[in-house]
Write an enzyme that holds these catalytic residues in place. Structure first.
Site, mmCIF file in Angstrom:
data_model
loop_
_atom_site.group_PDB
_atom_site.id
_atom_site.type_symbol
_atom_site.label_atom_id
_atom_site.label_comp_id
_atom_site.label_asym_id
_atom_site.label_seq_id
_atom_site.Cartn_x
_atom_site.Cartn_y
_atom_site.Cartn_z
ATOM 1 N N ASN A 47 48.107 49.811 27.129
ATOM 2 C CA ASN A 47 49.352 49.279 27.686
ATOM 3 C C ASN A 47 50.500 49.344 26.676
ATOM 4 O OD1 ASN A 47 47.862 48.555 30.013
ATOM 5 N ND2 ASN A 47 47.269 46.609 29.068
ATOM 6 N N ASP A 102 33.159 43.290 29.528
ATOM 7 C CA ASP A 102 34.416 42.547 29.501
ATOM 8 C C ASP A 102 34.161 41.150 28.938
ATOM 9 O OD1 ASP A 102 37.120 41.550 30.359
ATOM 10 O OD2 ASP A 102 37.136 43.435 31.470
ATOM 11 N N ILE A 148 39.005 43.566 48.328
ATOM 12 C CA ILE A 148 39.079 43.299 46.888
ATOM 13 C C ILE A 148 38.225 44.288 46.107
ATOM 14 C CG2 ILE A 148 38.545 41.616 45.082
ATOM 15 C CD1 ILE A 148 40.894 40.725 46.683
ATOM 16 N N VAL A 190 36.107 47.634 45.359
ATOM 17 C CA VAL A 190 36.101 49.042 45.753
ATOM 18 C C VAL A 190 34.728 49.455 46.275
ATOM 19 C CG1 VAL A 190 36.419 51.402 44.924
ATOM 20 C CG2 VAL A 190 37.949 49.591 44.133
ATOM 21 N N SER A 201 43.908 47.816 32.421
ATOM 22 C CA SER A 201 42.663 47.069 32.631
ATOM 23 C C SER A 201 42.322 46.937 34.104
ATOM 24 C CB SER A 201 42.765 45.660 32.034
ATOM 25 O OG SER A 201 42.605 45.687 30.648
ATOM 26 N N HIS A 244 39.727 37.584 32.585
ATOM 27 C CA HIS A 244 39.851 39.038 32.597
ATOM 28 C C HIS A 244 38.594 39.699 33.159
ATOM 29 C CE1 HIS A 244 40.466 43.101 30.733
ATOM 30 N NE2 HIS A 244 41.751 42.810 30.843
#
Length: 246
Positions: free
Chosen positions: A148, A28, A76, A78, A212, A61
């Protein structure tokens, strides 16, 4: 707590494992490795974009997606006990080219078996496809955003629609498709992608929406699943079998 933790039953999965012993990668815009919820799990990062800021995230991001995968807070992250790696393949403005492949390669070299990729776009590339196949055949699970572009798109973003990768659509809290989520029969699975809270550069938090956001959710879940299989001594499916299962 992020709604996805409840709706997707992640707490139940975390009774088996919280991610300890598995290396998860994110490609990212960089990462704030000093964030209080990132620092405990952060192992390494590397910049492939030539940014004067190195792997530091000034975009936001990358820190958000990284936190969703592995922030050291189960509300927050996983996989809140994973080992977290970040390859900065998107520059400070969010653009990237071959730097993205280099970043994936680096994550794989560090031992990451699941890599989250919240990016896509552009035309299909045969050289990239060969690399994706190589990683898939090596047992690496590469998770990509579906895009998106909305429900009227003929297909999801490339490279996510490559058969060597898994790509992810975004869902609302009621499990309906998000209005922005791309469509297409190659979408392999879906995850929570609307109103997701995660880490922000500088130590705070921010709420974001997009495929995202769904992608690192799924990557984190699959990291837990893969670790659960390892702990149970079960075989690890390749990406092609995993797609069928999903």
């Amino acid at each position: 707590i992020n709604w996805g933790m409840v709706v997707f039953g992640i707490e139940k999965l975390r009774t088996v494992t919280t991610g300890g012993g598995i290396k998860l990668g994110v490609v990212d815009t960089g990462i704030d490795a000093t964030h209080p919820l990132i620092a405990p799990n952060f192992k390494a990062a590397k910049d492939f974009t030539g940014s004067p800021r190195g792997y530091r995230d000034v975009n936001g991001h990358g820190t958000h997606t990284s936190g969703t995968v592995g922030a050291a807070d189960s509300r927050i992250g996983v996989a809140p006990d994973c080992a977290l790696y970040h390859g900065k393949g998107l520059d400070d403005s969010g653009s990237g080219g071959d730097s993205l492949l280099d970043a994936i390669e680096w994550c794989v070299e560090q031992g990451c078996t699941v890599v989250s990729n919240s990016w896509g776009g552009g035309g299909q590339n045969a050289d990239w496809e060969r690399k994706f196949q190589k990683w898939a055949e090596a047992g690496i699970w590469l998770i990509f955003a579906g895009g998106n572009s909305g429900p009227n798109t003929p297909n999801s973003d490339w490279p996510g629609r490559s058969r060597h990768l898994l790509n992810v659509a975004a869902l609302n809290q009621d499990l309906s498709p998000a209005s922005f989520s791309s469509a297409g029969d190659k979408l392999d699975t879906s995850g929570p992608g609307v109103g997701i809270w995660s880490t922000k550069p500088g130590g705070g938090f921010q709420q974001m929406s997009g495929t995202s956001m769904a992608t690192p959710y799924v990557a984190g879940m699959l990291g837990l699943y893969r670790r659960a299989l390892e702990l149970a001594g079960q075989p690890i499916p390749n990406v092609y079998d995993l797609r069928t299962m999903l």
